[in-house]
Design a protein around this motif. Sequence first.
Motif, PDB file in Angstrom:
ATOM      1  N   VAL A  46       0.831  -1.211   0.000  1.00  0.00           N
ATOM      2  CA  VAL A  46       0.000   0.000   0.000  1.00  0.00           C
ATOM      3  C   VAL A  46       0.863   1.259   0.000  1.00  0.00           C
ATOM      4  O   VAL A  46       0.451   2.280  -0.550  1.00  0.00           O
ATOM      5  CB  VAL A  46      -1.029   0.017   1.159  1.00  0.00           C
ATOM      6  CG1 VAL A  46      -2.012  -1.126   1.023  1.00  0.00           C
ATOM      7  CG2 VAL A  46      -0.371   0.015   2.513  1.00  0.00           C
ATOM      8  N   ASP A  50       0.341   4.022  -2.765  1.00  0.00           N
ATOM      9  CA  ASP A  50       0.164   5.438  -2.413  1.00  0.00           C
ATOM     10  C   ASP A  50       1.214   6.316  -3.084  1.00  0.00           C
ATOM     11  O   ASP A  50       0.917   7.432  -3.513  1.00  0.00           O
ATOM     12  CB  ASP A  50       0.219   5.633  -0.893  1.00  0.00           C
ATOM     13  CG  ASP A  50      -1.110   5.392  -0.204  1.00  0.00           C
ATOM     14  OD1 ASP A  50      -2.102   5.081  -0.900  1.00  0.00           O
ATOM     15  OD2 ASP A  50      -1.156   5.515   1.037  1.00  0.00           O
ATOM     16  N   ARG A  53      -0.023   6.592  -6.706  1.00  0.00           N
ATOM     17  CA  ARG A  53      -1.306   7.298  -6.847  1.00  0.00           C
ATOM     18  C   ARG A  53      -1.272   8.727  -6.300  1.00  0.00           C
ATOM     19  O   ARG A  53      -2.003   9.577  -6.755  1.00  0.00           O
ATOM     20  CB  ARG A  53      -2.415   6.553  -6.101  1.00  0.00           C
ATOM     21  CG  ARG A  53      -2.761   5.211  -6.637  1.00  0.00           C
ATOM     22  CD  ARG A  53      -3.816   4.534  -5.785  1.00  0.00           C
ATOM     23  NE  ARG A  53      -4.059   5.326  -4.580  1.00  0.00           N
ATOM     24  CZ  ARG A  53      -5.149   5.297  -3.843  1.00  0.00           C
ATOM     25  NH1 ARG A  53      -6.108   4.512  -4.142  1.00  0.00           N
ATOM     26  NH2 ARG A  53      -5.283   6.050  -2.775  1.00  0.00           N
ATOM     27  N   ASP A  59      -7.598   9.510   1.638  1.00  0.00           N
ATOM     28  CA  ASP A  59      -7.723   8.363   0.737  1.00  0.00           C
ATOM     29  C   ASP A  59      -6.480   7.467   0.741  1.00  0.00           C
ATOM     30  O   ASP A  59      -6.384   6.536  -0.057  1.00  0.00           O
ATOM     31  CB  ASP A  59      -7.980   8.841  -0.696  1.00  0.00           C
ATOM     32  CG  ASP A  59      -9.330   9.530  -0.835  1.00  0.00           C
ATOM     33  OD1 ASP A  59     -10.272   9.126  -0.129  1.00  0.00           O
ATOM     34  OD2 ASP A  59      -9.423  10.484  -1.645  1.00  0.00           O
ATOM     35  N   SER A  60      -5.551   7.737   1.625  1.00  0.00           N
ATOM     36  CA  SER A  60      -4.313   6.970   1.686  1.00  0.00           C
ATOM     37  C   SER A  60      -4.581   5.536   2.148  1.00  0.00           C
ATOM     38  O   SER A  60      -5.129   5.303   3.221  1.00  0.00           O
ATOM     39  CB  SER A  60      -3.329   7.634   2.644  1.00  0.00           C
ATOM     40  OG  SER A  60      -2.252   6.763   2.923  1.00  0.00           O
ATOM     41  N   LEU A  61      -4.178   4.592   1.321  1.00  0.00           N
ATOM     42  CA  LEU A  61      -4.313   3.182   1.684  1.00  0.00           C
ATOM     43  C   LEU A  61      -3.398   2.832   2.857  1.00  0.00           C
ATOM     44  O   LEU A  61      -3.747   2.026   3.715  1.00  0.00           O
ATOM     45  CB  LEU A  61      -3.991   2.291   0.483  1.00  0.00           C
ATOM     46  CG  LEU A  61      -4.917   2.423  -0.717  1.00  0.00           C
ATOM     47  CD1 LEU A  61      -4.391   1.596  -1.891  1.00  0.00           C
ATOM     48  CD2 LEU A  61      -6.325   2.005  -0.350  1.00  0.00           C
ATOM     49  N   TYR A  62      -2.236   3.449   2.892  1.00  0.00           N
ATOM     50  CA  TYR A  62      -1.295   3.202   3.982  1.00  0.00           C
ATOM     51  C   TYR A  62      -1.895   3.642   5.325  1.00  0.00           C
ATOM     52  O   TYR A  62      -1.848   2.894   6.303  1.00  0.00           O
ATOM     53  CB  TYR A  62       0.029   3.930   3.713  1.00  0.00           C
ATOM     54  CG  TYR A  62       1.099   3.609   4.719  1.00  0.00           C
ATOM     55  CD1 TYR A  62       1.819   2.435   4.625  1.00  0.00           C
ATOM     56  CD2 TYR A  62       1.362   4.485   5.766  1.00  0.00           C
ATOM     57  CE1 TYR A  62       2.801   2.129   5.558  1.00  0.00           C
ATOM     58  CE2 TYR A  62       2.344   4.184   6.695  1.00  0.00           C
ATOM     59  CZ  TYR A  62       3.053   3.010   6.594  1.00  0.00           C
ATOM     60  OH  TYR A  62       4.021   2.708   7.516  1.00  0.00           O
ATOM     61  N   ARG A  64      -5.045   3.975   6.022  1.00  0.00           N
ATOM     62  CA  ARG A  64      -6.163   3.064   6.315  1.00  0.00           C
ATOM     63  C   ARG A  64      -5.649   1.759   6.912  1.00  0.00           C
ATOM     64  O   ARG A  64      -6.266   1.190   7.820  1.00  0.00           O
ATOM     65  CB  ARG A  64      -6.975   2.776   5.055  1.00  0.00           C
ATOM     66  CG  ARG A  64      -7.804   3.939   4.605  1.00  0.00           C
ATOM     67  CD  ARG A  64      -8.603   3.575   3.390  1.00  0.00           C
ATOM     68  NE  ARG A  64      -9.296   4.743   2.856  1.00  0.00           N
ATOM     69  CZ  ARG A  64     -10.050   4.716   1.795  1.00  0.00           C
ATOM     70  NH1 ARG A  64     -10.242   3.598   1.116  1.00  0.00           N
ATOM     71  NH2 ARG A  64     -10.642   5.815   1.371  1.00  0.00           N
ATOM     72  N   LEU A  65      -4.527   1.280   6.416  1.00  0.00           N
ATOM     73  CA  LEU A  65      -3.935   0.064   6.966  1.00  0.00           C
ATOM     74  C   LEU A  65      -3.485   0.295   8.410  1.00  0.00           C
ATOM     75  O   LEU A  65      -3.635  -0.593   9.257  1.00  0.00           O
ATOM     76  CB  LEU A  65      -2.760  -0.396   6.102  1.00  0.00           C
ATOM     77  CG  LEU A  65      -2.136  -1.731   6.483  1.00  0.00           C
ATOM     78  CD1 LEU A  65      -3.131  -2.873   6.298  1.00  0.00           C
ATOM     79  CD2 LEU A  65      -0.874  -1.984   5.662  1.00  0.00           C
TER      80      LEU A  65
END
Length: 112
Positions: A46, A50, A53, A59-62, A64-65
């Motif tokens: 992720v 990120d 993207r 909206d950061s997947l990192y 969210r993780l």
Amino acid sequence: MFFDTPEDSSARVTFGPALKHLVVFQLKLGADALRDLLMSPLSIAVFVLDAIRKPALEDSLYLRLMVLGRRSDEYINLFDQYKDKGHFTMDEAIETVARMASEAHQEHQRKE
């Protein structure tokens, strides 16, 4: 737990509750280790996504993780730090499974 500070200073550690605590702790250690094994490659993936993207912070997947990691930490509750704080924990899940197994065993014995 068997190690809570008792009001009665003559309270002793007994085998049954201590063994139960050990088994639950081992299950929680296993869950924690599995989570860590999964989170390590996911965090790298992720992060790379990120970096490519360049999302907005929300909206950061990192990130969210990281939130998922905190939630899983509360659920696993390895050192009972979330006890009685309104979080559903692995301890409660284990108690529910143990109660269901005990009830099923009692029902089976009644039928015999």
